[in-house]
Design a protein around this motif. Structure first.
Motif, PDB file in Angstrom:
ATOM      1  N   PRO A 133       0.825  -1.220   0.000  1.00 20.37           N
ATOM      2  CA  PRO A 133       0.000   0.000   0.000  1.00 20.37           C
ATOM      3  C   PRO A 133       0.856   1.266   0.000  1.00 20.37           C
ATOM      4  O   PRO A 133       2.014   1.254   0.430  1.00 20.37           O
ATOM      5  N   ASP A 134       0.258   2.333  -0.489  1.00 17.43           N
ATOM      6  CA  ASP A 134       0.956   3.614  -0.569  1.00 17.43           C
ATOM      7  C   ASP A 134       1.571   4.020   0.763  1.00 17.43           C
ATOM      8  O   ASP A 134       2.722   4.460   0.828  1.00 17.43           O
ATOM      9  N   LEU A 135       0.795   3.880   1.844  1.00 20.81           N
ATOM     10  CA  LEU A 135       1.282   4.331   3.146  1.00 20.81           C
ATOM     11  C   LEU A 135       2.506   3.521   3.571  1.00 20.81           C
ATOM     12  O   LEU A 135       3.517   4.092   3.991  1.00 20.81           O
ATOM     13  N   SER A 136       2.436   2.189   3.442  1.00 24.97           N
ATOM     14  CA  SER A 136       3.582   1.354   3.827  1.00 24.97           C
ATOM     15  C   SER A 136       4.805   1.720   3.002  1.00 24.97           C
ATOM     16  O   SER A 136       5.918   1.837   3.519  1.00 24.97           O
ATOM     17  N   LEU A 157      -5.788  11.366   9.137  1.00 26.38           N
ATOM     18  CA  LEU A 157      -6.708  11.224   8.005  1.00 26.38           C
ATOM     19  C   LEU A 157      -6.454  12.253   6.906  1.00 26.38           C
ATOM     20  O   LEU A 157      -6.459  11.925   5.715  1.00 26.38           O
ATOM     21  N   GLU A 158      -6.185  13.511   7.312  1.00 24.63           N
ATOM     22  CA  GLU A 158      -6.027  14.559   6.302  1.00 24.63           C
ATOM     23  C   GLU A 158      -4.821  14.293   5.405  1.00 24.63           C
ATOM     24  O   GLU A 158      -4.859  14.585   4.209  1.00 24.63           O
ATOM     25  N   LEU A 160      -3.455  11.150   5.013  1.00 21.20           N
ATOM     26  CA  LEU A 160      -3.771   9.873   4.371  1.00 21.20           C
ATOM     27  C   LEU A 160      -4.532  10.099   3.067  1.00 21.20           C
ATOM     28  O   LEU A 160      -4.269   9.461   2.047  1.00 21.20           O
ATOM     29  N   ARG A 161      -5.467  11.036   3.112  1.00 22.65           N
ATOM     30  CA  ARG A 161      -6.296  11.286   1.930  1.00 22.65           C
ATOM     31  C   ARG A 161      -5.499  11.883   0.780  1.00 22.65           C
ATOM     32  O   ARG A 161      -5.883  11.759  -0.379  1.00 22.65           O
ATOM     33  N   PRO A 164      -2.180   9.247  -2.007  1.00 20.09           N
ATOM     34  CA  PRO A 164      -2.122   8.621  -3.339  1.00 20.09           C
ATOM     35  C   PRO A 164      -1.879   9.624  -4.468  1.00 20.09           C
ATOM     36  O   PRO A 164      -1.068   9.354  -5.363  1.00 20.09           O
ATOM     37  N   SER A 165      -2.533  10.764  -4.444  1.00 19.53           N
ATOM     38  CA  SER A 165      -2.343  11.690  -5.568  1.00 19.53           C
ATOM     39  C   SER A 165      -0.976  12.355  -5.509  1.00 19.53           C
ATOM     40  O   SER A 165      -0.312  12.508  -6.550  1.00 19.53           O
ATOM     41  N   ARG A 168       1.732  10.016  -6.841  1.00 17.97           N
ATOM     42  CA  ARG A 168       1.712   9.793  -8.285  1.00 17.97           C
ATOM     43  C   ARG A 168       2.008  11.061  -9.074  1.00 17.97           C
ATOM     44  O   ARG A 168       2.698  11.025 -10.091  1.00 17.97           O
TER      45      ARG A 168
END
Lengths: 633, 633
Positions: A133-136, A157-158, A160-161, A164-165, A168
């Motif tokens: 996953p992205d976070l790991s 959360l803020e 985390l959201r 992904p963008s 990339r």
């Protein structure tokens, strides 16, 4: 599991076979240089395998090491795989050096280890072979670049959201900002590309009158801007009591906003002057007294101004900056200093951090004098504290020609023992307008030494001298004739002024002695007396001792730490270990309520003499006064 | 420091002289009954001093103990002061008993230890003699009432701001709600007076089709309401793929809101039927697949539907409920189950928790079949998982007369080996409309056993029987004649249907075998096969084995766990230790990407036979088929 032993420290760690030596070192708490993030490219993580079984590609290492080096077991830690128990020598040059820096107001260096650090990482994009996953992926990348262990970091959360963008869009090249928080590390922010050189922090002294901000570059360890301005809460009340009463009438929200605005204004000034984007400020450390801290957090301070004087919270708090309206990075944090009680607040804890009295075996006495005074006595084992009203006299209030330390204030005075003519200097060197605190203490001491006043503070009107006269209400001494002044009036000190000054100094001294009795120590046991705050800056130590403001000790052992609140905040900003100790310091300090101590009143009475009824406490002053008297006679 | 040893457990703790025995016991981790909060009033914290020096008031104890008891060393722990090393016997009746409860769907009891607990405390108001801050006073009160250690608790800003007024309005009688969070305990809420009997939690199965909520009384350990409704996200797309595509077109915020609304609707139904205020719900545990969990958290799921199928986050998350729009106590928390990968989500982790396979030494196989299937193999030491598309056949799709498990669906079938007449039962007992998954598996097995189809699934059209006919496109077998049905048409199964069913079952079986090969185990090593999900509920285990859907093991060792997602969520809601293990479970599971495994395709080919090309894997089925064939011949 295999045991890897790192030399020369002999730090040991058990890791599964197949772990890299770099990973093992990081788990063992060693911070190695890994510019490339452990990809075998930069050649910085050099170690020497001394014994045991490890797997590596000798050919690959040829690029970095000579044959002689390879013979000695040279390897790159990131490309060496643990196969059996290992002994690994880590040369000093491989370890990230701890930086030490000098903080303004301190005579020793502080280790530069801020709570917030940025890490630039270039990640491998995910693939079917590595779909983690992205976070790991991000957290592992940070760990590999010398950051904290991945499992100890978390992303709110803020963030985390956004992950992904950002990953990339930036083609997997990002800068993460990591902050130490209770129990772990927080991913404060994630930015595209390399912004790792842009990380700033602010140390704030939130005073009831003035707000001072030091802006630090958290990468280089340099102060890049300093600013100060008035606390805008003044519009809701001059003193703290007035503001608490304002808060009680539904004004707390406004006071909170004004406190934040005051900090924001100084932050803006400092960051503008340094050419810094406020979004790059991630960590704001605030030292303020207990009421100020409550107000900044919008916590009701009402119960602190009446018996039994109870704060809501004393422990250190970490709050998201945006919740307090502080204009820095929206995910940045505000750290508020802990307090001991209503009167011993975060500013005093900061003083203690600044003077270092809580880290030494020797006993120190810390004195912070304003309208109120705070006194702390102790060492690394124990501390006692108390606070009280000094009255306004020492700040120039309730004294006929007293004034604050503004231009034109007489700040230093000597009096000729024969002619009784004063010699003085004023702030900014202009014509005198009045006398500020340090001048008043000089005056008191000098008048005593030249026998114009006696030890009770009475002016000897029997001396025939134009400067000694009856005055309108009280006997008085003329410091400056009208023609010398900026105000066209004789500047005098009256016997009533002197009485007020003595009452003030007696409170401070009685407080010191009360703590000393509580702790079972005498002035002989005190190694250092620290003056904190503006008052101490211009104080003549000798005169302070002569009038009995503080216990008599060797003058060389009396030190001014200046604005200890901002110095302490600076230390807590740049040294995470110091920050961690604050709650401990605060909890270690016993608070003595002077009103509840019968001995305080006894001490006070004795202290209303100059220097004290008991001369044995002031042997040096006694000798001095004796010699003066003899000389005059 | 003095060492206090508690018997019979021999738990030891070092405490400063002057500590109460109650305090020492709490620090040692013993939970004692202290109804009065340690004020010496309730007489519940009875202990027996066996040796050592302690200080207490024997007269005070007379009210609670007989002389004989006092002779034996009876004391109240809260009123007994440690003076020297002590040995203290704690009778079982003094300890708070661990409650064990039965959770629906489980055959064993679970320890009732929710993450959220309420504590009613009656505090001493502050005084000059005890001016400690409101927060410390509160936290100490909670600790004394059997709560966590004061230093491990923290109050977030929103609660901190309310503390002073609530304490004073309630005359210092308050109820605090404490929640276990990573690294400590959070003061979730503070209420006036005694509300300690009103604490609820919800376990949520967030399915892509249906949302199921179990509402628990966190004081009594009873389920007080159950509700379910459709996932409102269906309006944005029937299946997950459609919804992810909707999210990609700026629809994520809407999908988040719909997920929250779906949960809220079920929460409202459950809490209304139980007569509960939603504000009294403090803890919401959500198990959902990885995409559903991302959507609930408003984290972009886009990268999970295309190669390389990457989630943003897999670890368990705790989020403030108000940030997700969940209608419970505004300071309540939402706990989201962790995931392993895009396809092995929180629902499967919940299945694993429900069946307990991660806690046992024996090897288990977990199979969850829907449109997609997930398979997990392993034990407490290791686990492998994989997922794949089963195709819609097993759920009645792509089968001419297939249907979902709705009223009128044939759910059970047997076929007379001589007359070839089927005997069936339908859901709700009405006339048949079609065949659902469990009926189709029965059909496949029965047709094989009675030799209407061969092991490749071909219908033997050479058998002359009115039920066996050519059909329009494919040979077919008539299950029910038009006149028996509710739809006025012959209900048949075609050779094409059978081919689709075999392809579906082959995927599942090949996945099982791929994991078994990866782990180096055979069907003989598997102690239990668990079916999770609705599909397993009505499945005939024997027939599932005959067609080779799953490896052949003893039928008694095949178990249905039903809705494992909600069972797992229930367990995590009421047992804090189970919740803590979830990340560990998730991290322990290796994910095998079937598309990347060449062996999967080999296994698949072998699995497209009934039950398999290799009869040695299905010795029982082989024997059965042999005996049938012989009987028929």
């Amino acid at each position: 599991m295999r045991t890897v032993t790192f030399l020369p420290s002999y730090r040991k760690i058990d890791v599964p076979r197949g772990t890299t030596v770099l990973d093992a070192a990081q788990r063992a708490g060693l911070s190695m240089n890994v510019v490339c993030g452990g990809q075998g490219k930069c050649g910085k993580c050099i170690v020497y395998i001394q014994s045991g079984r490890a797997e590596f590609d000798r050919q690959k290492f040829g690029r970095f090491f000579s044959d002689a080096e390879l013979q000695k077991g040279a390897c790159l830690a990131c490309e060496t795989i643990v196969q059996g128990d290992l002994h690994v020598l880590v040369p000093e040059s491989t370890l990230i050096q701890e930086q030490k820096i000098l903080v303004e107001g301190l005579d020793h260096e502080i280790e530069f280890r801020p709570s917030v650090r940025k890490y630039y990482v270039e990640l491998q994009p995910p693939s079917l072979a590595d779909p983690s996953p992205d976070l790991s992926r991000l957290l592992w990348g940070i760990q590999k670049s010398g950051g904290p262990v991945a499992e100890k970091m978390y992303a709110p959360l803020e963030v985390l959201r956004e992950i992904p963008s950002i990953l990339r869009h930036s083609d997997w090249k990002v800068t993460a900002t990591i902050g130490l928080v209770p129990g772990g590390y927080r991913v404060i922010d994630l930015q595209e590309n390399d912004t790792s050189k842009r990380a700033y922090g602010a140390a704030v002294d939130l005073g009831s009158t003035t707000v001072v901000v030091y802006l630090w570059d958290l990468v280089t360890g340099k102060v890049v801007g300093v600013a100060s301005n008035y606390n805008k809460q003044i519009s809701c009340g001059e003193d703290i009591l007035a503001r608490v009463n304002f808060a009680r009438k539904n004004g707390l929200t406004k006071l909170q906003a004004l406190a934040a605005e005051s900090i924001n204004q100084a932050l803006t000034t400092a960051s503008n002057s340094a050419g810094i984007d406020r979004e790059d400020i991630y960590d704001v450390v605030v030292a303020g007294n207990t009421v100020m801290t409550h107000m900044l957090l919008e916590i009701d301070p009402a119960y602190m101004i009446a018996e039994p004087y109870v704060p809501v919270v004393r422990r250190a708090l970490s709050i998201a900056a945006h919740r307090l309206g502080i204009n820095c990075n929206p995910n940045g944090g505000v750290f508020a200093f802990p307090a001991v009680s209503d009167f011993i607040g975060g500013d005093i804890i900061a003083d203690i951090l600044a003077c270092g009295m809580g880290e030494r075996d020797e006993i120190s006495l810390l004195v912070d004098i304003g309208t109120n005074f705070e006194v702390v006595l102790g060492n690394r084992e124990w501390m006692f504290s108390c606070a009280g009203a000094a009255g306004p006299a020492l700040e120039g209030g309730e004294v006929l020609f007293g004034m604050r330390a503004n231009p034109g204030a007489i700040e230093k005075i000597t009096i000729d023992p024969v002619t009784l003519d004063p010699e003085y200097s004023t702030i900014n060197g202009i014509k005198p307008r009045g006398v500020c605190g340090s001048g008043l203490i000089d005056l008191l001491a000098e008048l005593l030494v030249v026998c114009v006043i006696d030890r009770t503070g009475r002016i000897n009107t029997e001396i025939e001298h134009p400067r000694i006269r009856k005055g309108t209400h009280f006997p008085e001494f003329v410091i400056a004739w009208a023609k010398e002044t900026d105000i066209g009036k004789d500047i005098v000190i009256t016997e009533n002024d002197i009485k007020n000054l003595i009452m003030s100094k007696a409170s401070v001294h009685a407080a010191c002695v009360t703590l000393m009795k509580e702790a079972g120590v005498t002035h002989k046991d005190i190694s250092t007396i620290y003056f904190a705050g503006a008052f101490g800056n211009y104080l003549d130590k000798k005169n302070a001792t002569i009038i009995g403001l503080i216990p008599e000790i060797d003058l060389n052992d009396i030190k001014n730490i200046g604005n200890g609140a901002v110095t302490g905040a600076n230390i807590a900003l740049i040294n995470r270990r110091a920050r961690k100790t604050l709650d401990d310091i605060a909890y270690r300090i016993a608070y003595i309520e002077l009103n509840a101590e019968s001995s305080f009143m006894d001490e006070y009475t004795g202290s209303t003499f100059l220097p004290h009824t008991d001369f044995s406490l002031f042997p040096g002053v006694q000798k001095l006064l004796d010699s003066c008297r003899i000389r005059k006679e």
